[in-house]
Design a protein around this motif. Structure first.
Motif, PDB file in Angstrom:
ATOM      1  N   GLY A 237      -6.138  16.936 -36.196  1.00 22.99           N
ATOM      2  CA  GLY A 237      -4.710  16.943 -35.541  1.00 22.99           C
ATOM      3  C   GLY A 237      -3.915  17.993 -35.842  1.00 22.99           C
ATOM      4  O   GLY A 237      -3.812  18.482 -36.873  1.00 22.99           O
ATOM      5  N   LEU A 238      -3.130  18.289 -34.800  1.00 23.54           N
ATOM      6  CA  LEU A 238      -2.112  19.516 -34.798  1.00 23.54           C
ATOM      7  C   LEU A 238      -0.995  19.277 -34.147  1.00 23.54           C
ATOM      8  O   LEU A 238      -1.013  18.749 -32.699  1.00 23.54           O
ATOM      9  CB  LEU A 238      -2.801  20.679 -34.228  1.00 23.54           C
ATOM     10  N   ASN A 239       0.058  19.463 -34.836  1.00 18.89           N
ATOM     11  CA  ASN A 239       1.438  19.210 -33.842  1.00 18.89           C
ATOM     12  C   ASN A 239       2.453  20.426 -34.228  1.00 18.89           C
ATOM     13  O   ASN A 239       2.501  20.528 -35.054  1.00 18.89           O
ATOM     14  CB  ASN A 239       2.234  17.919 -34.475  1.00 18.89           C
ATOM     15  N   ILE A 240       3.047  20.945 -33.422  1.00 18.55           N
ATOM     16  CA  ILE A 240       3.986  22.058 -33.329  1.00 18.55           C
ATOM     17  C   ILE A 240       5.215  21.891 -32.618  1.00 18.55           C
ATOM     18  O   ILE A 240       5.136  21.543 -31.625  1.00 18.55           O
ATOM     19  CB  ILE A 240       3.409  23.398 -33.143  1.00 18.55           C
ATOM     20  N   ALA A 241       6.300  21.580 -33.239  1.00 20.66           N
ATOM     21  CA  ALA A 241       7.569  21.465 -32.537  1.00 20.66           C
ATOM     22  C   ALA A 241       8.303  22.547 -31.919  1.00 20.66           C
ATOM     23  O   ALA A 241       8.411  22.698 -30.598  1.00 20.66           O
ATOM     24  CB  ALA A 241       8.417  20.829 -33.567  1.00 20.66           C
ATOM     25  N   ASN A 242       8.380  23.736 -32.666  1.00 22.37           N
ATOM     26  CA  ASN A 242       9.077  24.878 -32.088  1.00 22.37           C
ATOM     27  C   ASN A 242       8.273  26.015 -32.674  1.00 22.37           C
ATOM     28  O   ASN A 242       8.011  26.326 -34.020  1.00 22.37           O
ATOM     29  CB  ASN A 242      10.228  25.122 -32.744  1.00 22.37           C
ATOM     30  N   PHE A 243       7.829  27.081 -31.751  1.00 25.35           N
ATOM     31  CA  PHE A 243       6.967  28.058 -32.228  1.00 25.35           C
ATOM     32  C   PHE A 243       7.684  29.335 -31.389  1.00 25.35           C
ATOM     33  O   PHE A 243       7.829  29.157 -30.317  1.00 25.35           O
ATOM     34  CB  PHE A 243       5.650  28.024 -31.880  1.00 25.35           C
ATOM     35  N   VAL A 244       7.637  30.389 -32.167  1.00 25.52           N
ATOM     36  CA  VAL A 244       8.310  31.723 -31.401  1.00 25.52           C
ATOM     37  C   VAL A 244       7.282  32.789 -32.059  1.00 25.52           C
ATOM     38  O   VAL A 244       7.052  32.942 -33.314  1.00 25.52           O
ATOM     39  CB  VAL A 244       9.832  32.105 -31.888  1.00 25.52           C
ATOM     40  N   SER A 245       7.075  33.925 -31.208  1.00 27.16           N
ATOM     41  CA  SER A 245       6.253  35.139 -31.534  1.00 27.16           C
ATOM     42  C   SER A 245       6.897  36.046 -30.985  1.00 27.16           C
ATOM     43  O   SER A 245       6.964  36.126 -29.585  1.00 27.16           O
ATOM     44  CB  SER A 245       4.830  35.029 -31.159  1.00 27.16           C
ATOM     45  N   ALA A 246       7.398  37.089 -31.760  1.00 26.08           N
ATOM     46  CA  ALA A 246       8.119  38.072 -30.828  1.00 26.08           C
ATOM     47  C   ALA A 246       8.056  39.444 -31.810  1.00 26.08           C
ATOM     48  O   ALA A 246       7.716  39.171 -33.195  1.00 26.08           O
ATOM     49  CB  ALA A 246       9.651  37.910 -30.648  1.00 26.08           C
ATOM     50  N   THR A 247       8.465  40.629 -31.484  1.00 26.40           N
ATOM     51  CA  THR A 247       8.744  41.648 -32.418  1.00 26.40           C
ATOM     52  C   THR A 247      10.008  41.923 -32.642  1.00 26.40           C
ATOM     53  O   THR A 247      10.176  42.391 -33.935  1.00 26.40           O
ATOM     54  CB  THR A 247       8.129  43.007 -31.672  1.00 26.40           C
ATOM     55  N   ARG A 248      11.042  41.619 -31.768  1.00 25.63           N
ATOM     56  CA  ARG A 248      12.598  41.739 -32.112  1.00 25.63           C
ATOM     57  C   ARG A 248      13.181  40.244 -31.857  1.00 25.63           C
ATOM     58  O   ARG A 248      12.966  39.719 -30.814  1.00 25.63           O
ATOM     59  CB  ARG A 248      13.221  42.786 -31.327  1.00 25.63           C
ATOM     60  N   VAL A 249      13.684  39.883 -32.966  1.00 26.87           N
ATOM     61  CA  VAL A 249      14.474  38.630 -32.586  1.00 26.87           C
ATOM     62  C   VAL A 249      16.108  38.705 -32.993  1.00 26.87           C
ATOM     63  O   VAL A 249      16.253  39.028 -33.989  1.00 26.87           O
ATOM     64  CB  VAL A 249      13.793  37.630 -33.710  1.00 26.87           C
ATOM     65  N   ASP A 250      16.869  38.108 -32.138  1.00 28.78           N
ATOM     66  CA  ASP A 250      18.312  38.484 -32.145  1.00 28.78           C
ATOM     67  C   ASP A 250      19.077  37.050 -31.799  1.00 28.78           C
ATOM     68  O   ASP A 250      18.862  36.695 -30.563  1.00 28.78           O
ATOM     69  CB  ASP A 250      18.905  39.599 -31.743  1.00 28.78           C
ATOM     70  N   GLY A 251      19.546  36.131 -32.532  1.00 26.48           N
ATOM     71  CA  GLY A 251      20.273  35.151 -32.162  1.00 26.48           C
ATOM     72  C   GLY A 251      19.398  33.945 -31.662  1.00 26.48           C
ATOM     73  O   GLY A 251      19.713  33.204 -30.726  1.00 26.48           O
ATOM     74  N   LEU A 252      18.359  33.819 -32.543  1.00 28.37           N
ATOM     75  CA  LEU A 252      17.539  32.422 -32.304  1.00 28.37           C
ATOM     76  C   LEU A 252      18.052  31.382 -33.147  1.00 28.37           C
ATOM     77  O   LEU A 252      18.222  31.625 -34.395  1.00 28.37           O
ATOM     78  CB  LEU A 252      16.154  32.700 -32.539  1.00 28.37           C
ATOM     79  N   SER A 253      18.180  30.155 -32.550  1.00 30.23           N
ATOM     80  CA  SER A 253      18.263  28.955 -33.364  1.00 30.23           C
ATOM     81  C   SER A 253      17.284  28.117 -32.992  1.00 30.23           C
ATOM     82  O   SER A 253      17.049  27.502 -31.937  1.00 30.23           O
ATOM     83  CB  SER A 253      19.605  28.245 -32.969  1.00 30.23           C
TER      84      SER A 253
END
Length: 340
Positions: A237-253
């Motif tokens: 079983g796999l659960n993921i709520a929030n996932f982000v993949s990026a090179t530049r990240v600015d102002g993420l909440s």
């Protein structure tokens, strides 16, 4: 999307020579002196094959190579995928594959300047794979469930926006196999479920707020009579709520205060008892609340990108549950991986 998508595959197999494919083949018949005349004759079968598959999709924008100025997607309905099969044919073993998948609020583009995706209020995704079979009629079973909602993918950048899972929303996967008498073949079972919410993938992500307050649940359940146990049982079983993949990240909440549950069980026994009864038992679960991956730059200005400040906050305040210490489990609240 405020309506419902409900899909059902149902089969009750009692005495058919084959489930998928032709039950007959052309063979020469020369009993009456007719050369080169072909008639249909029964096939000698070694297994039955059952494949049930469902895909529900709502609010999908595929704009590869195109810039999207602004997009708003709201899902307030239900997506239900149900595969049900009953097998009582003892002629040859059953090889069964049941797959259910729900997709909601998906956008893929070259650049997204502003995106707002809301799964809810009141939205639900459910996958139910059910198989009931006599042990003597069972060969192998594979049950797969996937729920995915609020996905934004851009080649260049995602400029601003938000992704939301309100508290009254849910993603549920239930894989159930019920083995009944008579006793028979040595069979193997594989059950897997994955719930994915709030996904951002881009070279640059700026000024995006993400809130996950819903419930993600995976249940893998097998019941079998005494002595008629699977030779192999694999449950994941796999659960993921929030996932982000990026090179530049600015102002993420990223804020999560929902619930994640993985339940794997066999015949209402504890995992220790299952391990004693089943020859090969593999049990694993992974629950991730907030996951941020900052990747290695590949563009020509990689030196400048490497020196760019990463600005992000992650808050996890939600329960994660499994039944036992047996097996392999990962429970992650806030995770950040930075490659520079």
């Amino acid at each position: 999307m405020a309506g419902d998508q409900t899909s059902l595959n149902y089969l009750n197999n009692r005495r058919s020579s084959i489930l998928n494919g032709s039950p007959t083949e052309a063979t020469p018949n020369q009993a009456f002196g007719r050369d080169a005349v072909y008639e249909l004759a029964p096939v000698s079968l070694t297994s039955q094959e059952l494949s049930q598959s469902i895909l529900n999709a709502a609010n999908i924008l595929l704009a590869t190579g195109t810039n999207v100025d602004s997009i708003r997607q709201s899902m307030q309905g239900n997506q239900i995928a149900t595969n049900t099969a009953e097998n009582y044919n003892f002629d040859v073993p059953l090889v069964s594959v049941q797959t259910g998948e729900n997709l909601s609020n998906i956008v893929i583009a070259n650049r997204i300047d502003n995106v707002t995706q809301s799964f809810g209020p009141g939205a639900a995704q459910g996958v139910f794979n059910n198989l009931r079979s006599a042990g003597a009629a069972l060969g192998s079973v594979s049950q797969i469930g996937r729920n995915t909602a609020n996905v934004a993918t851009a080649e260049i950048s995602i400029g601003s926006g938000g992704q939301y899972f309100p508290r009254d929303t849910s993603q549920l996967i239930e894989n159930r196999v019920a083995v009944i008498n008579p006793l028979g073949n040595a069979f193997d079972i594989v059950q897997s479920g994955a719930n994915i919410g709030n996904v951002l993938v881009a070279d640059e992500v700026k000024n995006v707020t993400r809130v996950f307050s819903g419930t993600q649940t995976v249940r893998n359940i097998v019941t079998y009579p005494q002595g008629n146990v699977p030779i192999r049982l694999t449950q994941t079983g796999l659960n993921i709520a929030n996932f982000v993949s990026a090179t530049r990240v600015d102002g993420l909440s990223q804020v999560s205060d929902g619930t994640q549950i993985v339940e794997n069980s066999g015949d209402d026994h504890s995992l220790a008892e299952i391990n004693n009864r089943v020859t090969d038992h593999s049990y694993s679960s992974t629950s991730v609340v907030n996951l941020l991956e900052v990747n290695e730059p590949t563009s020509s200005d990689h030196v400048m990108i490497k020196n760019t400040t990463i600005s992000a906050t992650q808050t996890a305040n939600q329960p994660q549950r499994v039944q036992s210490n047996n097996g392999t489990h990962s429970q992650i609240g806030n995770s950040t991986s930075i490659i520079r």
